[in-house]
Design a protein around this motif. Structure first.
Motif, PDB file in Angstrom:
ATOM      1  N   ALA A   1      -2.587  -0.434   5.670  1.00  0.00           N
ATOM      2  CA  ALA A   1      -1.833  -1.510   5.022  1.00  0.00           C
ATOM      3  C   ALA A   1      -1.969  -1.447   3.504  1.00  0.00           C
ATOM      4  O   ALA A   1      -0.996  -1.660   2.776  1.00  0.00           O
ATOM      5  CB  ALA A   1      -2.322  -2.863   5.532  1.00  0.00           C
ATOM      6  N   LEU A   2      -3.164  -1.111   3.025  1.00  0.00           N
ATOM      7  CA  LEU A   2      -3.371  -0.989   1.588  1.00  0.00           C
ATOM      8  C   LEU A   2      -2.571   0.173   1.017  1.00  0.00           C
ATOM      9  O   LEU A   2      -2.001   0.075  -0.064  1.00  0.00           O
ATOM     10  CB  LEU A   2      -4.860  -0.820   1.304  1.00  0.00           C
ATOM     11  CG  LEU A   2      -5.372  -1.092  -0.095  1.00  0.00           C
ATOM     12  CD1 LEU A   2      -5.034  -2.516  -0.519  1.00  0.00           C
ATOM     13  CD2 LEU A   2      -6.865  -0.871  -0.153  1.00  0.00           C
ATOM     14  N   LEU A   3      -2.498   1.260   1.762  1.00  0.00           N
ATOM     15  CA  LEU A   3      -1.724   2.415   1.313  1.00  0.00           C
ATOM     16  C   LEU A   3      -0.230   2.102   1.280  1.00  0.00           C
ATOM     17  O   LEU A   3       0.477   2.468   0.341  1.00  0.00           O
ATOM     18  CB  LEU A   3      -1.992   3.613   2.219  1.00  0.00           C
ATOM     19  CG  LEU A   3      -1.295   4.909   1.848  1.00  0.00           C
ATOM     20  CD1 LEU A   3      -1.786   5.410   0.501  1.00  0.00           C
ATOM     21  CD2 LEU A   3      -1.529   5.953   2.914  1.00  0.00           C
TER      22      LEU A   3
ATOM     23  N   ILE B   1      -3.530   5.964  -3.360  1.00  0.00           N
ATOM     24  CA  ILE B   1      -4.662   6.473  -2.580  1.00  0.00           C
ATOM     25  C   ILE B   1      -5.982   6.055  -3.217  1.00  0.00           C
ATOM     26  O   ILE B   1      -6.997   5.942  -2.536  1.00  0.00           O
ATOM     27  CB  ILE B   1      -4.560   8.000  -2.413  1.00  0.00           C
ATOM     28  CG1 ILE B   1      -5.529   8.502  -1.335  1.00  0.00           C
ATOM     29  CG2 ILE B   1      -4.830   8.711  -3.716  1.00  0.00           C
ATOM     30  CD1 ILE B   1      -5.118   8.162   0.034  1.00  0.00           C
ATOM     31  N   ARG B   2      -5.974   5.780  -4.514  1.00  0.00           N
ATOM     32  CA  ARG B   2      -7.201   5.335  -5.184  1.00  0.00           C
ATOM     33  C   ARG B   2      -7.672   3.981  -4.658  1.00  0.00           C
ATOM     34  O   ARG B   2      -8.868   3.734  -4.542  1.00  0.00           O
ATOM     35  CB  ARG B   2      -6.992   5.258  -6.686  1.00  0.00           C
ATOM     36  CG  ARG B   2      -6.853   6.616  -7.296  1.00  0.00           C
ATOM     37  CD  ARG B   2      -6.727   6.530  -8.775  1.00  0.00           C
ATOM     38  NE  ARG B   2      -6.491   7.870  -9.305  1.00  0.00           N
ATOM     39  CZ  ARG B   2      -6.819   8.243 -10.504  1.00  0.00           C
ATOM     40  NH1 ARG B   2      -7.364   7.373 -11.323  1.00  0.00           N
ATOM     41  NH2 ARG B   2      -6.580   9.462 -10.902  1.00  0.00           N
ATOM     42  N   LYS B   3      -6.737   3.098  -4.373  1.00  0.00           N
ATOM     43  CA  LYS B   3      -7.101   1.798  -3.803  1.00  0.00           C
ATOM     44  C   LYS B   3      -7.710   1.973  -2.417  1.00  0.00           C
ATOM     45  O   LYS B   3      -8.650   1.279  -2.050  1.00  0.00           O
ATOM     46  CB  LYS B   3      -5.874   0.881  -3.718  1.00  0.00           C
ATOM     47  CG  LYS B   3      -5.303   0.508  -5.052  1.00  0.00           C
ATOM     48  CD  LYS B   3      -6.100  -0.580  -5.685  1.00  0.00           C
ATOM     49  CE  LYS B   3      -5.388  -1.039  -6.943  1.00  0.00           C
ATOM     50  NZ  LYS B   3      -6.144  -2.027  -7.664  1.00  0.00           N
ATOM     51  N   VAL B   4      -7.161   2.904  -1.652  1.00  0.00           N
ATOM     52  CA  VAL B   4      -7.688   3.154  -0.307  1.00  0.00           C
ATOM     53  C   VAL B   4      -9.089   3.756  -0.391  1.00  0.00           C
ATOM     54  O   VAL B   4      -9.972   3.408   0.396  1.00  0.00           O
ATOM     55  CB  VAL B   4      -6.729   4.068   0.488  1.00  0.00           C
ATOM     56  CG1 VAL B   4      -7.313   4.422   1.833  1.00  0.00           C
ATOM     57  CG2 VAL B   4      -5.378   3.397   0.655  1.00  0.00           C
ATOM     58  N   LEU B   5      -9.312   4.630  -1.341  1.00  0.00           N
ATOM     59  CA  LEU B   5     -10.626   5.247  -1.485  1.00  0.00           C
ATOM     60  C   LEU B   5     -11.687   4.251  -1.936  1.00  0.00           C
ATOM     61  O   LEU B   5     -12.881   4.502  -1.781  1.00  0.00           O
ATOM     62  CB  LEU B   5     -10.554   6.420  -2.459  1.00  0.00           C
ATOM     63  CG  LEU B   5      -9.754   7.630  -1.969  1.00  0.00           C
ATOM     64  CD1 LEU B   5      -9.704   8.695  -3.046  1.00  0.00           C
ATOM     65  CD2 LEU B   5     -10.336   8.174  -0.685  1.00  0.00           C
ATOM     66  N   GLN B   6     -11.272   3.119  -2.467  1.00  0.00           N
ATOM     67  CA  GLN B   6     -12.226   2.078  -2.847  1.00  0.00           C
ATOM     68  C   GLN B   6     -12.790   1.349  -1.631  1.00  0.00           C
ATOM     69  O   GLN B   6     -13.681   0.517  -1.771  1.00  0.00           O
ATOM     70  CB  GLN B   6     -11.588   1.088  -3.805  1.00  0.00           C
ATOM     71  CG  GLN B   6     -11.358   1.637  -5.183  1.00  0.00           C
ATOM     72  CD  GLN B   6     -10.706   0.626  -6.113  1.00  0.00           C
ATOM     73  OE1 GLN B   6     -10.271  -0.438  -5.682  1.00  0.00           O
ATOM     74  NE2 GLN B   6     -10.641   0.960  -7.388  1.00  0.00           N
TER      75      GLN B   6
END
Length: 79
Positions: free
Chosen positions: A43-45, A51-56
């Motif tokens: 959902a974040l992606l 992808i940086r938000k997902v990696l957080q």
């Protein structure tokens, strides 16, 4: 489910690291929390296209992995 709901609400407000910690605690409490981490990452992606938000979300995985590695019958004594 309280950890999972709180984690999703924190993610919605933009506090990704705190939301990830809550999702990790949800995953350590119940197996449904593991699925919730995956769903939250997708959902974040989709919503942020970053992808940086997902990696957080790495704290969620870091909290969940040690609990998955424990043996299932660790409370049973073999006498």
């Amino acid at each position: 489910m309280a950890f999972g709901c709180a984690g999703l609400l924190f993610l919605r407000r933009g506090s990704i690291v705190l939301g990830a910690v809550m999702l990790g605690l949800a995953a350590s409490a119940k197996n449904e929390g593991l699925a919730l981490i995956g769903v939250a990452a997708i959902a974040l992606l989709v919503t942020t296209r970053s992808i940086r938000k997902v990696l957080q979300l790495w704290p969620a995985v870091a909290i969940a992995v040690p609990w998955m590695m424990l043996p299932v019958d660790w409370t049973v004594s073999h006498v």
